[in-house]
Design an enzyme around this catalytic site. Structure first.
Site, PDB file in Angstrom:
ATOM      1  N   LYS A 152     -10.517  -6.431  30.314  1.00 51.53           N
ATOM      2  CA  LYS A 152     -10.475  -7.330  29.155  1.00 51.53           C
ATOM      3  C   LYS A 152      -9.037  -7.641  28.761  1.00 51.53           C
ATOM      4  O   LYS A 152      -8.703  -8.770  28.401  1.00 51.53           O
ATOM      5  CB  LYS A 152     -11.236  -6.719  27.985  1.00 51.53           C
ATOM      6  N   ARG A 176     -19.970   0.760  37.929  1.00 47.89           N
ATOM      7  CA  ARG A 176     -19.690  -0.607  37.502  1.00 47.89           C
ATOM      8  C   ARG A 176     -19.278  -1.449  38.701  1.00 47.89           C
ATOM      9  O   ARG A 176     -18.947  -0.937  39.771  1.00 47.89           O
ATOM     10  CB  ARG A 176     -18.607  -0.634  36.430  1.00 47.89           C
ATOM     11  N   GLU A 235     -20.820  -5.551  23.101  1.00 44.65           N
ATOM     12  CA  GLU A 235     -20.100  -5.719  21.843  1.00 44.65           C
ATOM     13  C   GLU A 235     -19.642  -7.172  21.763  1.00 44.65           C
ATOM     14  O   GLU A 235     -19.042  -7.679  22.726  1.00 44.65           O
ATOM     15  CB  GLU A 235     -18.894  -4.782  21.768  1.00 44.65           C
TER      16      GLU A 235
END
Length: 588
Positions: A305, A295, A60
């Site tokens: 983030k 991950r 994104e």
């Protein structure tokens, strides 16, 4: 601190086994490809897909990529490269409020820098999810028409309360069984801007009693009046990510949709949606399959983030490309290499199990690649003056240093020598400790690439600090001459000539956090910031470094690997950043 390291073997990759199995069984061998993304009718016009597999990297565009994304990039693009496939570069731009062109540009730059391309089989495979909004809207209407979706007018609080828990089923919305025609009319009103943001949403109609909460009538479209970076104000309704993502995969004929583990619980909805659209004739077989992997969890960094934004906005670091940040922009500016990241991805492998990767492994990969590629140069980081008293005043002579000991084909460069030199402060001791073999009174050492010298004295300032060391050289001992081995010495020190030296700013970067797990337990992660993560010094460098271009990498002999800063360097005045030390200094 130990400099020993444990060898790291290439990591396992269970997804490769899946890909190889599918290729062997011909799972995707006969599917057509129309040369562009499209629905079932479009793909039916195509020819046999030349790509054995299709993967995708779908960020994104709402921020900068970090080290964790490098693992996904190397995985998806690497699989496509190794199995005669193609990896699509796709921007999942379904949220208009947070996405900007700045992030699109930074992401494409990072992927190219890592050494990958989305060009293949005669075309570019750069796509935007927002280009599929028309089809997504059509797919949503199809679900409504087949009684697989409905417009819900509950408030957000009511939906949350009626969703149920892990042990209790959810409750049907009062709007769940409204007539198909009514839901269709309301959805079209939503599209036409006749209702306020948040007044209603479109939900899939699946099973409010499902043990998987993600299958309890998930939201698939919401009203959001916001200008989109790609479609402008064309739309005031936008698809939810969990609805959009599988459709994007199917339109692009992705074979292996590789996600991180948090999407594992979403896989049943992924399959439910695509199967319903296929059965309705909107999508073509074979459908994509989703696979999940763990991950990246890396010690001594934060990849959240929210925390990265906090670090930048509250000026704990100097922007998104600060060399201490785990962003790819920061890592690149620090001097980390694309080759190092690709080696790191291979070393750590791909698995389903969550685990912590030691930051040392990443640093070792950078050392390994930089050792192979970085030319050698001389830098004195903490200089004091060495005067060769018996060397002729005003004389200069050339010494010769190899550009790279592993690559003799790169030749040698001239290192000028004169009467006055800069040496490292640590290379002289007034009273030597046991095992110290460098300069001290009456001891002899070799000036690397030059002569053997004997220390004859030193000077101090009024505070007792040593300012100048004196020595005499032995004229017949120059490196590369027959007399070089006539005198054996145990010490070998580096130097630069004072009149030829290039004074430069050097930034010694270290890990941003002093704790392996910042913020673990009840700690504030900001309390774990390393106060010594950057130290700015003014060093004396050999003159050849003045010609360095931004992003040129070097090994400063004895000190580590450095890069000419790509942002702050000026022509003929490069500033250097330390990428990594020669050895691990953190291992206990």
């Amino acid at each position: 601190m130990s400099s020993e390291k444990t060898p790291i073997a290439p990591g396992s990759n269970f997804i490769r086994n899946i890909v190889e199995r599918d290729i062997e069984h011909g799972t995707y061998a006969n599917r057509p490809w129309a040369g562009q993304p499209g629905d079932a009718a479009t793909q039916a016009t195509g020819t046999l897909d030349p790509a054995k597999i299709r993967t995708r990297f779908p960020p994104e565009p709402n921020g900068y990529l970090h080290i964790g994304h490098a693992k996904s990039i190397c995985l998806n693009f690497g699989l496509a490269r190794d199995y005669d496939g193609i990896c699509h570069m796709r921007f999942d731009d379904t949220n208009p409020e947070k996405e900007e062109q700045e992030y699109v540009d930074s992401i494409t730059d990072a992927v190219k820098w890592l050494g990958f391309s989305w060009d293949g089989f005669g075309t570019s495979h750069l796509y935007y999810a927002s280009n599929y909004f028309d089809f997504m809207y059509r797919a949503a209407e199809h679900l409504i028409e087949t009684d697989k979706a409905y417009v819900d007018q509950q408030t957000a609080d009511e939906m949350r309360a009626n969703r149920g828990t892990l042990t209790e089923p959810g409750k049907d919305s009062a709007w769940r069984n409204r007539p198909v025609a009514e839901s269709l009319a309301l959805f079209r009103d939503m599209r036409d801007g006749k209702h306020a943001d948040g007044a209603m949403i479109l939900r899939a109609k699946i099973d409010m009693a499902s043990p998987n909460i993600n299958m309890r009538d998930p939201a698939i479209y919401r009203i959001k009046r916001a200008t989109h970076h790609n479609t402008g104000d064309t739309w005031c309704i936008y698809p939810m990510y969990t609805f959009a993502h599988p459709i994007e995969d199917a339109l692009e004929r992705i074979t292996h949709s590789i996600c991180t583990l948090e999407f594992e619980d979403q896989r049943p909805f992924y399959d439910w949606l695509l199967e319903n659209l296929r059965d309705g004739g909107l999508l073509a077989n074979p459908l994509p399959k989703q696979y999940e992997f763990a991950r990246l969890n890396l010690t001594y960094v934060v990849l959240s983030k929210r925390k990265l934004i906090d670090l930048v906005e509250n000026k704990h670091v100097n922007g998104w490309d600060d060399p201490r940040l785990p962003t790819l922009a920061g890592a690149r500016r620090r001097g980390y290499t694309a080759e190092g990241f690709r080696l790191f991805a291979d070393r750590i492998g791909v698995s389903k199990a969550d685990s912590w990767i030691e930051y040392t492994i990443l640093e070792d990969c950078m050392r390994e690649t930089l050792n192979e590629s970085a030319e050698r140069r001389i830098a004195v980081l903490d200089p004091i003056k060495l005067v060769i008293d018996n060397y002729p005043d005003g004389q200069t002579e050339d010494c010769f240093a190899p550009n790279h000991p592993l690559h003799p084909e790169l030749g040698k460069r001239v290192v000028p020598l004169s009467k006055e030199l800069w040496i490292e402060r640590e290379d002289f001791m007034e009273t030597p400790s046991k095992g110290y073999f460098r300069l001290f009174p009456d001891n002899m050492v070799r000036l690397r690439y030059g002569y053997v010298v004997k220390c004859t004295g030193f000077e101090k300032d009024s505070a007792g600090n040593i300012t100048t060391v004196h020595c005499e050289y032995l004229p017949d001992t120059k490196s590369g001459t027959p007399g070089a081995d006539s005198i054996k010495v145990k010490g070998n020190i580096h130097w630069v000539s004072v009149p030829h030296a290039y004074p430069a700013e050097v930034r010694l970067y270290d890990r941003l956090f002093k704790e392996a797990h910042p913020g673990a337990g009840d700690r504030n992660y900001l309390d774990d910031l390393n106060p010594d993560s950057i130290k700015i010094i003014h060093a004396q460098l050999e003159p050849a470094l003045k010609d360095a271009n931004p992003e040129d990498h070097f090994q400063f002999e004895r000190h580590g690997y450095f890069v000419a800063d790509k942002k702050d360097s000026a022509p003929s005045m490069p500033i250097f950043n330390r990428a990594v030390t020669l050895r691990d200094v953190w291992q206990k």
